[in-house]
Write an enzyme that holds these catalytic residues in place. Structure first.
Site, PDB file in Angstrom:
ATOM      1  N   ALA A  41       0.879  -1.417  -0.085  1.00  0.00           N
ATOM      2  CA  ALA A  41       0.202  -0.294  -0.135  1.00  0.00           C
ATOM      3  C   ALA A  41       0.546   1.306   0.093  1.00  0.00           C
ATOM      4  O   ALA A  41       1.750   1.153   0.435  1.00  0.00           O
ATOM      5  CB  ALA A  41      -0.742   0.268   0.940  1.00  0.00           C
ATOM      6  N   ALA A  95       2.936   7.598   3.971  1.00  0.00           N
ATOM      7  CA  ALA A  95       3.890   6.373   4.355  1.00  0.00           C
ATOM      8  C   ALA A  95       3.865   5.823   3.047  1.00  0.00           C
ATOM      9  O   ALA A  95       2.551   5.188   2.525  1.00  0.00           O
ATOM     10  CB  ALA A  95       3.536   6.054   5.316  1.00  0.00           C
ATOM     11  N   GLN A  96       4.634   4.258   3.515  1.00  0.00           N
ATOM     12  CA  GLN A  96       3.751   3.320   2.444  1.00  0.00           C
ATOM     13  C   GLN A  96       4.054   1.991   3.299  1.00  0.00           C
ATOM     14  O   GLN A  96       4.919   1.825   3.869  1.00  0.00           O
ATOM     15  CB  GLN A  96       4.678   3.338   1.127  1.00  0.00           C
ATOM     16  CG  GLN A  96       5.800   2.339   1.100  1.00  0.00           C
ATOM     17  CD  GLN A  96       7.292   2.936  -0.891  1.00  0.00           C
ATOM     18  OE1 GLN A  96       5.994   3.910  -1.360  1.00  0.00           O
ATOM     19  NE2 GLN A  96       7.768   2.149  -0.319  1.00  0.00           N
ATOM     20  N   VAL A  97       3.221   0.922   2.878  1.00  0.00           N
ATOM     21  CA  VAL A  97       3.609  -0.256   3.761  1.00  0.00           C
ATOM     22  C   VAL A  97       4.433  -1.313   2.625  1.00  0.00           C
ATOM     23  O   VAL A  97       4.059  -1.416   2.475  1.00  0.00           O
ATOM     24  CB  VAL A  97       2.250  -0.478   4.310  1.00  0.00           C
ATOM     25  CG1 VAL A  97       1.942  -1.976   5.588  1.00  0.00           C
ATOM     26  CG2 VAL A  97       2.070   0.428   5.203  1.00  0.00           C
ATOM     27  N   LYS A 150       5.764   0.282   8.400  1.00  0.00           N
ATOM     28  CA  LYS A 150       5.221   1.679   7.712  1.00  0.00           C
ATOM     29  C   LYS A 150       6.477   2.517   7.759  1.00  0.00           C
ATOM     30  O   LYS A 150       6.938   2.723   8.951  1.00  0.00           O
ATOM     31  CB  LYS A 150       3.939   1.896   8.511  1.00  0.00           C
ATOM     32  CG  LYS A 150       3.644   2.792   7.909  1.00  0.00           C
ATOM     33  CD  LYS A 150       2.092   3.246   8.287  1.00  0.00           C
ATOM     34  CE  LYS A 150       1.618   5.313   8.154  1.00  0.00           C
ATOM     35  NZ  LYS A 150       0.332   5.397   8.951  1.00  0.00           N
ATOM     36  N   ASP A 154      -9.432   8.460  11.032  1.00  0.00           N
ATOM     37  CA  ASP A 154      -9.559   8.493   9.866  1.00  0.00           C
ATOM     38  C   ASP A 154     -10.061   7.003   9.239  1.00  0.00           C
ATOM     39  O   ASP A 154      -9.218   6.192   8.647  1.00  0.00           O
ATOM     40  CB  ASP A 154      -7.646   9.094   9.640  1.00  0.00           C
ATOM     41  CG  ASP A 154      -7.456   8.733   7.912  1.00  0.00           C
ATOM     42  OD1 ASP A 154      -8.555   9.129   7.415  1.00  0.00           O
ATOM     43  OD2 ASP A 154      -6.029   8.907   7.332  1.00  0.00           O
TER      44      ASP A 154
END
Length: 519
Positions: free
Chosen positions: A133, A138-140, A154, A289
């Site tokens: 993702a 950020a990205q995971v 993350k 969120d």
């Protein structure tokens, strides 16, 4: 002055992005816009022809990405409201939730090693270079620890802090200009609202704080079998890197995935409503969120949230205020709604409670008169905020986050089952909480508690008052010289600031007129 010039260029950049991506095209089709619709139509001539094959939703998503991470977060919220944006546009905006362009794996590995001060090969038995993702902040990546545990890692995007700093300063500047030029807008407390947003962003950019939020939320639901927060791996977590247990599941808007697991969407919706209610009213600490990219449904129907960067808090008094207000609306007791606002000090003393109750009725009846599954509490709060203008009431910035969260939650609920009202499913839980916390016995207990606290503080308060009276009777009222100088400096700065705000918007208007003439 330099700040104003910089932000005027920033606004021009945003306008040019909207023009080039043709994100304003839908305005040209809206009825009743007159000259604004004509301008939007004319601006299409300057669009990027390479985007002509894209849908309106994808063009809007492209514009938001180019504008920056703050605008991407706005688009993420819009993606949950197919009832407002339309299903095609909302579907395209959903890509903003976790399917943005990733940054290179080499940078991700470097970020992990810098933050945790160990080689990736030492920290993890395996580390997948392809992210699962990628979002605005950020990205995971999926990984396996040396102990054999599947985890999600993350990692913050490089330079994301600087991007947010620029955008937040632009938003703060815009709020200052509007409140200076339009004094009536100050009741909206736009500067405070931007400050609340900035605080949430600061927390979201510190993954150590996010880890702490996840841990606190997990502790609040230890005995709840319907809700599971992934465990934090503290040894592999820092300010720019967060490692948690891997969650295997499907998104709540994945109808095919839910059906393949044999899960009932309505039951998932009921659980979601109860979980949300417990977070807001029982604990006063809620995930703010909860778009579909931030929650998964496991094979056994357990709801598992991820991404705890944006969390909201409400103190007990605010929760009681909200509970009483919503009770008044749902029972159509508008006098109670007015009394609640007056007791909370939100309705100014010089404004009539009866008139405010009448205004609340004008808000509530059109919404509450609809079928139960169409009632939106998020919309109700939004309508109520608009009514406050007439009664000189200040907007409460800490409630804006709750309203946004309720709107997103309702959007997710409609994706699960558009014919069911999520709040009605949680009604037994709500009624039990109301009896325990807002019933006659509870109110007596609260009054006794407040009286006891007052009794404990009374001797100290009386002692302080006595000392102040003695000081005043002996020396009179005096201001410290530093205080006098600070007041004088503040007044001078305020006058200079007002002069600057008058000058620069005039320059902006002249520049805009020159641009229109050039076009």
């Amino acid at each position: 002055m330099i700040r104003s010039v910089r932000h005027l260029f920033g606004l021009a950049r945003i306008a040019w992005i909207l023009i080039r991506t043709a994100a304003l095209t839908p305005l040209a089709r809206l009825p009743g816009l007159g000259a604004l619709g004509w301008v939007a139509n004319q601006l299409e001539r300057f669009r990027d022809r390479r985007l002509d094959g894209e849908t309106e939703g994808r063009r809007l998503a492209t514009a938001l990405v180019r504008m920056g991470p703050s605008f991407v977060k706005f688009g993420q919220s819009l993606a949950t409201r197919a009832d407002i944006m339309g299903a095609p546009i909302a579907g395209d905006l959903a890509e903003l939730q976790d399917r943005l362009s990733p940054f290179p794996a080499s940078e991700a590995r470097q970020a992990v090693e810098r933050e945790l001060e160990e080689p990736v090969e030492t920290l993890f038995a395996s580390f997948d270079d392809k992210p699962v993702a990628a979002a605005s902040i950020a990205q995971v990546h999926r990984a396996v620890t040396p102990e054999g545990k599947d985890v999600a890692v993350k990692i913050l995007r490089p330079g994301v802090e600087a991007s947010f700093a620029r955008e937040l300063d632009l938003l703060a500047w815009m709020a200052e200009v509007v409140e200076t030029l339009i004094p009536a807008s100050r009741r909206l407390r736009m500067i405070d609202a931007v400050a609340v947003f900035a605080d949430s962003v600061a927390t979201e950019l510190d993954l150590g704080m996010e880890a702490a939020a996840a841990s606190e939320l997990a502790g609040n639901f230890l005995d709840d079998e319907t809700f599971s927060v992934p465990e934090v791996d503290w040894l592999r977590t820092g300010r720019r890197v967060l490692t948690v247990a891997w969650v295997e599941g499907v998104r709540p808007d994945d109808d095919a995935g839910l059906e393949a697991l044999g899960l009932d969407p309505t039951e998932i919706l009921r659980r979601s409503a109860c979980i949300f209610f417990n977070q807001v009213f029982r604990d006063g600490f809620f995930h703010a969120d909860m778009h579909p990219g931030n929650v998964f449904i496991t094979a056994d129907g357990v709801i598992s949230p991820v991404d705890f960067g944006i969390m909201g808090r409400l103190d007990a008094e605010t929760r009681w205020f909200l509970a009483d207000m919503l009770t008044g609306f749902l029972t159509r007791d508008y006098d109670l709604v007015a009394d609640v606002h007056a007791r909370a000090g939100i309705l100014p003393p010089h404004r009539s409670r009866q008139d405010f109750a009448q205004a609340c009725r004008s808000v509530g009846e059109p919404i509450l008169g609809r079928p139960l599954h169409e009632i939106s509490l998020g919309k109700l709060l939004g309508q109520l905020f608009r009514v406050t203008d007439r009664f000189d009431m200040e907007i409460q910035p800490h409630l804006l986050l709750l309203q946004k969260t309720m709107v997103v939650a309702e959007g997710v609920g409609r994706s699960l089952n558009p014919n069911v009202n999520m709040w009605e499913l949680a009604r037994p839980l709500i009624e039990d909480w109301m009896r325990e916390n807002r019933g006659p016995e509870a109110r007596i207990q609260h009054a006794v508690r407040d009286l006891a606290i007052f009794g404990e503080r009374l001797p100290t308060a009386l002692g302080q008052a006595e000392r102040i009276l003695e000081e005043v009777s002996e020396h009179g009222f005096r201001l410290h010289p530093d205080t006098v100088r600070a007041l004088a400096d503040a007044q001078a700065k305020g006058q200079a600031r007002r002069r600057r705000w008058i000058l620069w918007p005039l320059i902006a208007i002249a520049a805009a007129a020159a641009l229109v003439a050039a076009l």
